[in-house]
Write an enzyme that holds these catalytic residues in place. Structure first.
Site, PDB file in Angstrom:
ATOM      1  N   GLU A  76     -14.027   9.860 -44.319  1.00 29.51           N
ATOM      2  CA  GLU A  76     -14.356  10.127 -42.983  1.00 29.51           C
ATOM      3  C   GLU A  76     -13.513   8.964 -41.896  1.00 29.51           C
ATOM      4  O   GLU A  76     -13.596   8.071 -41.689  1.00 29.51           O
ATOM      5  CB  GLU A  76     -15.809   8.926 -42.947  1.00 29.51           C
ATOM      6  N   GLU A 113     -21.986  14.011 -48.468  1.00 30.66           N
ATOM      7  CA  GLU A 113     -22.726  13.012 -48.646  1.00 30.66           C
ATOM      8  C   GLU A 113     -24.257  13.414 -48.017  1.00 30.66           C
ATOM      9  O   GLU A 113     -24.573  12.774 -46.929  1.00 30.66           O
ATOM     10  CB  GLU A 113     -21.718  11.768 -47.945  1.00 30.66           C
TER      11      GLU A 113
HETATM   12  O1  AHR Z   1     -22.351   6.441 -49.950  1.00 29.91           O
HETATM   13  C1  AHR Z   1     -21.162   5.232 -49.178  1.00 29.91           C
HETATM   14  C2  AHR Z   1     -20.834   5.136 -48.062  1.00 29.91           C
HETATM   15  O2  AHR Z   1     -20.978   5.289 -46.938  1.00 29.91           O
HETATM   16  C3  AHR Z   1     -19.479   5.776 -48.364  1.00 29.91           C
HETATM   17  O3  AHR Z   1     -18.826   5.517 -49.526  1.00 29.91           O
HETATM   18  C4  AHR Z   1     -19.323   6.142 -46.960  1.00 29.91           C
HETATM   19  O4  AHR Z   1     -17.985   7.495 -47.028  1.00 29.91           O
HETATM   20  C5  AHR Z   1     -20.444   6.159 -45.922  1.00 29.91           C
HETATM   21  O5  AHR Z   1     -19.812   5.436 -45.111  1.00 29.91           O
END
Ligand code: AHR
Length: 496
Positions: A172, A291
């Protein structure tokens, strides 16, 4: 209400890359400490790995697990987590405001992966660090011997290389919350150079470029185009991240969010192909949705700053979350020709399908089960069903089909499965499935989750929200008729 689905072998979307059923473990909250690792726990093995957690992970059949972050990785010195444990430093983790004891690191995680029957998708720090530390980690993990980093690994008791195939180029990187956040051009250059050195160190590995942190970012779209334009030739996948929450307690709108997810995936495919066209490239960039999940229940949780493994992001999921998780994974499968990797974020305790008590028990959250069904039975290739069903309008979306569905066909094992969510809160759906050219296939199992209050949760003592078996429906010629109960998750399995 009535619905019709038609299935044929020719409706093949693509082969399902098993890595679409991946997950994620970050050094965050109790994912590692008190989650997968807890020396002294009654079920812990000789290395402190909780066997009760391993058993539930194995049932999920997760082929790949991303590690060690997430936001955590952007400040992580991987060298802190290898070698004699008593010499490892305790560090502040600025991502989550906690203290990282570094008792658990790369080799411990790789040991866990073996025991969990999974592979590691390793992320490198491109926030506070860069290509040099990244290529050193690749050398430590993948080079056989005879160099500084590979011999250091051997001196740590790991003779054979870990041979990690899949690597994330940071995390990110467009988010202002990220340590070492970058502009698209800064990131594109760093990712290109890191990927290049990592691949020179270990030919054959694959790398994932960070896409925008979510579809809601102001950088979304432009970020992908600019960073891809720079790093295209050296990378293999671009990442997507998306979390949803039922913030307004509007279940019909919540379940309709897969319309947005579908659109999001499509727009990233288009962006990749736009850069491909501009470059007149023969190479296609695929997607790593590394994610995805529901995340909102724990948003206001308090914890003690700089503590070790506090209770962070401990969402307790309910039945309607399970329906969205199933629907989201169905949506990912509808794009399996381009989505090759996806990680349910995360796996244990932190926005996770598996929940533990430190020193105590473990239970499956409602979201565990749809994921388990898809991961175990949704193999082979995905078929795009022709769907004819009633639709509804919600606050943000119009023409939302009440039926969310995908079919999978495992030719090698003569198996098929049809996965369905009936999103109607009050009406059953009588579904006719026309099996076209699937001669000789007959239903062998009909599993569902239904009849729960949409806010029903599981606990250590009572895993109430769980699947049950129904009478197996029979075939009338080529037509299979099943009743999908209101607000339900359904799996119909067929065998030849
Ligand atoms: O999964 C939780 C968090 O969400 C991770 O650390 C990040 O990559 C995202 O913002």
């Amino acid at each position: 209400m009535k619905a019709k689905v038609t299935l044929a072998k020719e409706f093949r979307i693509g082969d399902i890359d098993k890595r679409i059923y991946g997950s994620f473990i970050e050094h965050l909250g109790r994912a590692v400490y008190g989650g997968i690792y807890e020396p002294g726990h009654p079920t812990a093995d000789e290395n402190g790995l909780r066997k009760d957690v391993l058993d539930l992970v194995k049932k999920l059949n997760v082929p790949v697990v991303r590690y060690p972050g997430g936001n955590f990785v952007s400040g992580y010195n991987w060298e802190d987590g290898v070698g004699p444990v008593e010499k490892r430093p305790r560090r502040l983790d600025l991502a989550w405001g906690t203290t990282e004891p570094n008792e658990f690191g790369t080799n411990e995680f790789l040991d866990w992966c073996k025991k969990a029957n999974t592979e590691c998708m390793m992320a490198v720090n491109l926030g506070t660090r860069g290509p040099d530390e990244a290529r050193n980690l690749v050398e430590y993990c993948n080079h056989p011997s005879g160099t500084y980093w590979s011999d250091l690994r051997r001196s740590h008791g790991v003779e054979k290389p870990h041979d990690i195939k899949l690597w994330c180029l940071g995390n990110e990187m467009d988010g202002p919350w990220q340590m070492g956040a970058k502009t698209a051009v800064e990131y594109g250059r760093t990712a290109l150079e890191a990927s290049k050195l990592m691949k020179w160190t270990s030919p054959g590995i694959e790398t994932v470029l960070c896409g925008s942190s979510s579809r809601n970012m102001s950088t979304f779209g432009k970020w992908e185009a600019e960073s891809l334009d720079i790093a295209y030739d050296s990378i293999d996948y671009v990442s997507l991240h998306q979390y949803y929450g039922n913030h307004d307690d509007d279940p019909m709108n919540f379940l309709a969010l897969t319309m947005q997810l579908d659109d999001f995936i499509y727009s990233i495919i288009c962006t990749c192909d736009y850069i491909k066209a501009r470059k007149r490239s023969e190479k296609t960039i695929n997607l790593s949705f590394d994610e995805w999940n529901v995340w909102y229940h724990s948003n206001n949780a308090k914890f003690e700053k700089w503590s070790v493994a506090p209770k962070l992001l401990e969402d307790i999921y309910n039945f309607e979350d399970a329906l969205l998780v199933g629907s989201m994974l169905i949506t990912l499968l509808r794009h399996c020709d381009r989505v090759k990797i996806a990680c349910l974020a995360q796996l244990v305790n932190v926005i996770a399908p598996i929940f533990t008590e430190t020193g105590g028990g473990v239970f499956e959250q409602p979201t565990y089960f749809p994921f388990m069904h898809l991961s175990n039975y949704g193999r082979g290739s995905a078929l795009l069903p022709l769907v004819d069903c009633p639709k509804y309008d919600s606050r943000e979306f119009t023409d939302v089909p009440y039926l969310e569905t995908i079919a999978t066909y495992d030719e090698e094992n003569d198996e098929m499965a049809i996965f369905c969510v009936n999103k109607s809160q009050d009406e059953s759906m009588i579904l006719d499935v026309n099996l076209m050219d699937f001669e000789g296939y007959t239903p062998c199992e009909f599993i569902s989750m239904d009849g729960y209050d949409r806010k029903e949760e599981n606990t250590f003592n009572d895993v109430k929200v769980r699947p049950h078996n129904n009478p197996v429906p029979s075939l009338d010629g080529k037509t299979l008729t099943v009743e999908l109960k209101p607000f339900s998750w359904n799996v119909i399995r067929l065998k030849k």
